[in-house]
Design a protein around this motif. Structure first.
Motif, mmCIF file in Angstrom:
data_model
loop_
_atom_site.group_PDB
_atom_site.id
_atom_site.type_symbol
_atom_site.label_atom_id
_atom_site.label_comp_id
_atom_site.label_asym_id
_atom_site.label_seq_id
_atom_site.Cartn_x
_atom_site.Cartn_y
_atom_site.Cartn_z
ATOM 1 N N LEU A 4 0.826 -1.200 0.000
ATOM 2 C CA LEU A 4 0.000 0.000 0.000
ATOM 3 C C LEU A 4 0.867 1.259 0.000
ATOM 4 O O LEU A 4 0.567 2.222 -0.718
ATOM 5 N N GLN A 5 1.954 1.247 0.758
ATOM 6 C CA GLN A 5 2.863 2.402 0.779
ATOM 7 C C GLN A 5 3.526 2.583 -0.588
ATOM 8 O O GLN A 5 3.666 3.707 -1.075
ATOM 9 N N THR A 6 3.917 1.502 -1.224
ATOM 10 C CA THR A 6 4.558 1.573 -2.542
ATOM 11 C C THR A 6 3.603 2.141 -3.574
ATOM 12 O O THR A 6 3.975 3.007 -4.383
ATOM 13 N N ILE A 7 2.368 1.672 -3.550
ATOM 14 C CA ILE A 7 1.367 2.190 -4.500
ATOM 15 C C ILE A 7 1.119 3.672 -4.251
ATOM 16 O O ILE A 7 1.026 4.468 -5.194
ATOM 17 N N LEU A 8 1.012 4.062 -2.989
ATOM 18 C CA LEU A 8 0.790 5.469 -2.646
ATOM 19 C C LEU A 8 1.966 6.330 -3.104
ATOM 20 O O LEU A 8 1.768 7.423 -3.658
ATOM 21 N N ILE A 9 3.190 5.869 -2.904
ATOM 22 C CA ILE A 9 4.376 6.621 -3.341
ATOM 23 C C ILE A 9 4.394 6.749 -4.861
ATOM 24 O O ILE A 9 4.677 7.825 -5.403
ATOM 25 N N LEU A 10 4.078 5.673 -5.558
ATOM 26 C CA LEU A 10 4.043 5.729 -7.027
ATOM 27 C C LEU A 10 2.992 6.715 -7.533
ATOM 28 O O LEU A 10 3.235 7.467 -8.488
ATOM 29 N N ILE A 11 1.832 6.728 -6.913
ATOM 30 C CA ILE A 11 0.771 7.665 -7.308
ATOM 31 C C ILE A 11 1.207 9.099 -7.040
ATOM 32 O O ILE A 11 1.021 9.989 -7.883
ATOM 33 N N LEU A 12 1.820 9.342 -5.879
ATOM 34 C CA LEU A 12 2.286 10.695 -5.553
ATOM 35 C C LEU A 12 3.393 11.142 -6.514
ATOM 36 O O LEU A 12 3.397 12.295 -6.959
ATOM 37 N N VAL A 13 4.314 10.258 -6.851
ATOM 38 C CA VAL A 13 5.383 10.599 -7.799
ATOM 39 C C VAL A 13 4.790 10.893 -9.174
ATOM 40 O O VAL A 13 5.171 11.855 -9.843
ATOM 41 N N TYR A 14 3.832 10.067 -9.591
ATOM 42 C CA TYR A 14 3.197 10.267 -10.898
ATOM 43 C C TYR A 14 2.528 11.642 -10.987
ATOM 44 O O TYR A 14 2.758 12.400 -11.923
ATOM 45 N N TYR A 15 1.687 11.964 -10.004
ATOM 46 C CA TYR A 15 0.997 13.249 -10.034
ATOM 47 C C TYR A 15 1.953 14.427 -9.800
ATOM 48 O O TYR A 15 1.752 15.512 -10.320
ATOM 49 N N GLY A 16 2.995 14.195 -9.003
ATOM 50 C CA GLY A 16 3.995 15.250 -8.803
ATOM 51 C C GLY A 16 4.731 15.574 -10.092
ATOM 52 O O GLY A 16 4.916 16.747 -10.446
ATOM 53 N N LEU A 17 5.153 14.541 -10.826
ATOM 54 C CA LEU A 17 5.814 14.774 -12.113
ATOM 55 C C LEU A 17 4.870 15.403 -13.134
ATOM 56 O O LEU A 17 5.268 16.255 -13.919
ATOM 57 N N LYS A 18 3.638 14.959 -13.106
ATOM 58 C CA LYS A 18 2.645 15.517 -14.030
ATOM 59 C C LYS A 18 2.457 17.018 -13.773
ATOM 60 O O LYS A 18 2.434 17.825 -14.714
ATOM 61 N N LEU A 19 2.351 17.394 -12.517
ATOM 62 C CA LEU A 19 2.195 18.801 -12.148
ATOM 63 C C LEU A 19 3.454 19.604 -12.478
ATOM 64 O O LEU A 19 3.377 20.717 -13.011
ATOM 65 N N LEU A 20 4.610 19.027 -12.194
ATOM 66 C CA LEU A 20 5.876 19.693 -12.475
ATOM 67 C C LEU A 20 6.059 19.928 -13.980
ATOM 68 O O LEU A 20 6.473 21.010 -14.405
ATOM 69 N N LEU A 21 5.734 18.918 -14.786
ATOM 70 C CA LEU A 21 5.848 19.074 -16.235
ATOM 71 C C LEU A 21 4.844 20.083 -16.777
ATOM 72 O O LEU A 21 5.111 20.778 -17.757
ATOM 73 N N LYS A 22 3.691 20.173 -16.136
ATOM 74 C CA LYS A 22 2.689 21.147 -16.567
ATOM 75 C C LYS A 22 3.216 22.576 -16.379
ATOM 76 O O LYS A 22 2.915 23.472 -17.159
ATOM 77 N N TRP A 23 4.016 22.791 -15.356
ATOM 78 C CA TRP A 23 4.594 24.107 -15.110
ATOM 79 C C TRP A 23 5.858 24.350 -15.941
ATOM 80 O O TRP A 23 6.092 25.452 -16.421
ATOM 81 N N LEU A 24 6.680 23.311 -16.079
ATOM 82 C CA LEU A 24 7.969 23.489 -16.736
ATOM 83 C C LEU A 24 7.924 23.363 -18.264
ATOM 84 O O LEU A 24 8.760 23.949 -18.942
ATOM 85 N N ALA A 25 7.003 22.608 -18.793
ATOM 86 C CA ALA A 25 6.960 22.371 -20.241
ATOM 87 C C ALA A 25 6.834 23.673 -21.034
ATOM 88 O O ALA A 25 7.585 23.872 -22.000
ATOM 89 N N PRO A 26 5.929 24.580 -20.695
ATOM 90 C CA PRO A 26 5.857 25.831 -21.472
ATOM 91 C C PRO A 26 7.146 26.646 -21.404
ATOM 92 O O PRO A 26 7.559 27.236 -22.401
ATOM 93 N N LYS A 27 7.793 26.657 -20.251
ATOM 94 C CA LYS A 27 9.035 27.403 -20.117
ATOM 95 C C LYS A 27 10.152 26.772 -20.940
ATOM 96 O O LYS A 27 10.931 27.473 -21.591
ATOM 97 N N LEU A 28 10.230 25.437 -20.918
ATOM 98 C CA LEU A 28 11.247 24.747 -21.710
ATOM 99 C C LEU A 28 11.009 24.928 -23.202
ATOM 100 O O LEU A 28 11.949 25.148 -23.972
ATOM 101 N N LEU A 29 9.773 24.840 -23.623
ATOM 102 C CA LEU A 29 9.461 25.030 -25.043
ATOM 103 C C LEU A 29 9.745 26.467 -25.479
ATOM 104 O O LEU A 29 10.266 26.702 -26.577
ATOM 105 N N ASN A 30 9.417 27.426 -24.626
ATOM 106 C CA ASN A 30 9.694 28.826 -24.941
ATOM 107 C C ASN A 30 11.196 29.051 -25.089
ATOM 108 O O ASN A 30 11.648 29.738 -26.008
ATOM 109 N N TYR A 31 11.970 28.464 -24.195
ATOM 110 C CA TYR A 31 13.431 28.583 -24.266
ATOM 111 C C TYR A 31 13.970 27.949 -25.548
ATOM 112 O O TYR A 31 14.819 28.525 -26.224
ATOM 113 N N ALA A 32 13.462 26.763 -25.898
ATOM 114 C CA ALA A 32 13.926 26.070 -27.101
ATOM 115 C C ALA A 32 13.576 26.868 -28.354
ATOM 116 O O ALA A 32 14.392 26.983 -29.275
#
Length: 86
Positions: A4-32
């Motif tokens: 249960l802890q492993t599944i919870l950590i995987l879900i948190l990592v997944y949504y954390g990366l998803k949120l992080l990419l949502k913020w960083l992707a436009p900035k990275l694309l603008n820079y490129a």
């Protein structure tokens, strides 16, 4: 409990990366896009300088080497009419 802890950590990592990419992707694309535009501008600017320098050379060569062009109405082969076989 470990499963249960492993599944919870995987879900948190997944949504954390998803949120992080949502913020960083436009900035990275603008820079490129900005960097690509700068490189293109540098190369295009160099190309324009090269064109301006070589234009004067071409003008002088064109007056020296003026040759008559070949006759464009010259026949170059025969016409073949294909028919469809049923």
């Amino acid at each position: 409990m470990v499963l249960l802890q492993t599944i919870l950590i995987l879900i948190l990592v997944y949504y954390g990366l998803k949120l992080l990419l949502k913020w960083l992707a436009p900035k990275l694309l603008n820079y490129a896009v900005k960097k690509t535009g700068e490189r293109f501008g540098q190369q295009f600017g160099n190309f324009q300088d090269f064109e301006n320098q070589s234009q004067s050379k071409r003008d002088t060569r064109a007056t020296k080497n003026s040759r008559p062009k070949a006759n464009p109405s010259k026949k170059v082969g025969e016409y073949i009419d294909f028919e469809e076989i049923e």
